[in-house]
Enzyme design. Structure first.
Site, PDB file in Angstrom:
ATOM      1  N   HIS A  21       0.752  -1.363   0.053  1.00  0.00           N
ATOM      2  CA  HIS A  21       0.008   0.026   0.027  1.00  0.00           C
ATOM      3  C   HIS A  21       0.924   1.271   0.020  1.00  0.00           C
ATOM      4  CE1 HIS A  21      -4.014  -2.065   0.742  1.00  0.00           C
ATOM      5  NE2 HIS A  21      -3.317  -2.929   0.870  1.00  0.00           N
TER       6      HIS A  21
ATOM      7  N   ASP B 279       3.517   9.303  -0.953  1.00  0.00           N
ATOM      8  CA  ASP B 279       2.192   8.533  -0.679  1.00  0.00           C
ATOM      9  C   ASP B 279       1.913   7.265  -1.484  1.00  0.00           C
ATOM     10  OD1 ASP B 279       0.428   7.607   1.282  1.00  0.00           O
ATOM     11  OD2 ASP B 279      -0.419   9.889   1.519  1.00  0.00           O
TER      12      ASP B 279
END
Ligand code: F6P
Length: 486
Positions: free
Chosen positions: A157, A364
């Protein structure tokens, strides 16, 4: 196929509980529907024999949720240690923050091995395992060591950094070799994929052809699966949530003033210091924007026992207070700063109330807040997303106002531009982003990964698995209360 999904943090099916992270909140509705077994940590640690995992099991939609007590002796070294003080900073390209001891690494491997043993109980002849995130890089190799021949998938992720950064993690070679026990490795973006494959071919000297790595484990397919949300469901939630008491109170308190919103875990990768500096710069350079726009910054405390997180919390609190002290008035607070979590329902309503969403991480993996902010908007009068080009979401949401989070002046100018953008332009940009969200939903992501996982091993599945540990009934509830660690 019987699917077993594994992640460190899991979520229970309660929509009104505060959500602490992207992964668990995103997985909940799809896992619930799929009938999979979701295995993760219970939030408790337990002393005693590591050979006897203890799980609390409850129904979750058509499947089940199994929450394991993790071994007390290794929990700190695994979670606060190797996972979040060595891997997390490296994966977010913060080599300066990497801290790792040999003990932490051994604890990380122990917890991976412990989880592998626990998973054997859930294995059936048609099982596929889908492991989530950096907490379990070596879990696939541990499962293979226990004789598991079923398909093993892994999805990361977070970003995957450049070779020189990952080489700063002690035992990087051993860990990445272990990752090749997975049949399928998924990343959020093609940059992550290329960085990983670059390491595998240069550092490990392995053959890579068409995204397939050949190692002593066999073949591993490496591919991009950008995670999404359920935009229609989120939009409905947001439309309803405007009448939620918290959201109504916020609206009333604005008195016609505009609102920008930021919602993040309190983490150094989120670029919070730079964001506050950009607002400070904007109010200094454009004094007309004082009193006409404020920032609601929700920064949910996270991983507080780790020094870097404690330092950030103090630095941020001081900065917010300085900025409020300099620009504030007796009847105006420029930054409303909250250190707590909110339910997804309330967040949906807050996003819809704000004319600007600021999502400006330094790095991110995807950042689902960006996607949720877009989905929450009123189609007749949508807000503007200011998005870091270093968030995975920027690949899809390219009609947001993209910024470099290291450029404070640029961000200040862009936020001012967002605040004055005409309706027509806002609608065009928003519609293009909604099209992307509808094309890449969380349901699509889940189905694409599971289909690809099934294909990877269908041609080379061996005989029925021989379970080294026979399936056993699980104790349903903990008798001794043990410490909470979340
Ligand atoms: O990949 C990032 C992630 O695992 C997401 O689930 C979430 O954003 C965050 O990290 C949660 O971290 P923690 O479980 O340590 O609070």
């Amino acid at each position: 196929m019987n699917l077993v999904v594994v992640s460190n943090r899991v979520a229970r099916g309660k929509a009104n509980e505060p959500m602490t992270g992207g992964l668990a909140a995103a997985l909940l509705p799809v896992v619930e529907k799929s009938g999979a077994i979701w295995v993760g940590s219970s939030g408790r640690v337990r002393d005693g024999s590591l050979k006897e995992p203890f799980a609390e099991i409850e129904a979750l939609g058509a499947g089940a949720l199994a929450m394991l007590d993790l071994p007390a002796a290794h929990y700190g070294g695994y979670y606060e240690g190797f996972a979040n003080s060595a891997l997390w900073p490296a994966l977010h390209s913060r080599s300066d923050l990497i801290r790792a001891s040999q003990g932490d690494y051994l604890s990380y491997r122990e917890v991976n091995a412990f989880m592998a043993r626990a998973l054997l109980r859930f294995q059936k002849p048609d099982t596929a395992f889908w492991i989530q995130d950096y907490h379990f890089l070596a879990l696939g190799a541990e499962l293979r060591d226990l004789g598991v021949t079923r398909p093993l998938g892994f999805f990361l992720h977070t970003p995957w950094p450049a070779r020189a950064v990952i080489e700063g993690v002690p035992h990087h070679r051993e860990l990445i070799e272990a990752m090749l026990a997975y049949d399928l490795i998924g990343f959020q973006t093609s940059d992550d994929c290329e960085n990983f494959l670059g390491y595998v071919s240069s550092d490990l000297g392995l053959e890579v052809a068409d995204g397939v790595v050949t190692s002593s484990f066999g073949k591993t397919r490496v591919a991009v699966f950008p995670i999404g949300i359920d935009p229609e469901k989120f939009a409905q939630q947001a439309a309803k949530a405007v009448s939620h008491p918290d959201v109504s109170r916020l609206r009333r308190s604005l008195n016609g003033e505009k609102l920008a919103i930021g919602v993040d875990r309190l983490d150094y990768s989120k670029g919070l210091i730079n964001r506050i500096n950009a607002f400070d710069r904007m109010w200094t350079e454009h004094p007309a924007l004082q009193r006409t726009v404020s920032l609601l910054q929700i920064a949910t405390p996270s991983r507080g026992a780790i020094e870097a997180y404690g330092n950030l919390q103090s630095e941020l609190a001081k900065l917010v207070s300085d900025v409020n002290g300099r620009h504030g008035e007796v009847d105006w607070t420029p930054i409303r700063y909250l250190n707590k979590g909110f339910s997804q329902t309330v967040l949906a309503g807050l996003y819809r109330t704000a004319q600007v969403g600021v999502v400006t991480p330094l790095q991110d993996g995807m950042n689902l807040v960006a996607k949720e902010y877009v989905a929450a908007q009123n189609p007749a009068d949508p807000g503007v997303l200011v998005l870091s080009k270093f968030a995975g979401a920027a690949n899809e949401l390219d009609t947001a106002l993209l910024v470099n989070p290291n450029d404070i002046d640029g961000m200040a100018r862009t936020i001012a531009t967002a605040l004055s953008m005409p309706l027509n332009e806002r609608r065009l940009r928003w519609e293009a982003m909604m099209d992307k969200l509808r094309a890449g939903t969380i349901q699509r992501w889940f189905a694409d990964f599971v289909d690809a996982l099934q294909e990877t091993r269908s041609d080379r599945c061996g005989p029925e698995p021989q379970l080294l540990v026979p399936p056993a009934p699980w104790p349903l509830r903990s008798v001794n209360s043990s410490s909470r660690y979340h």
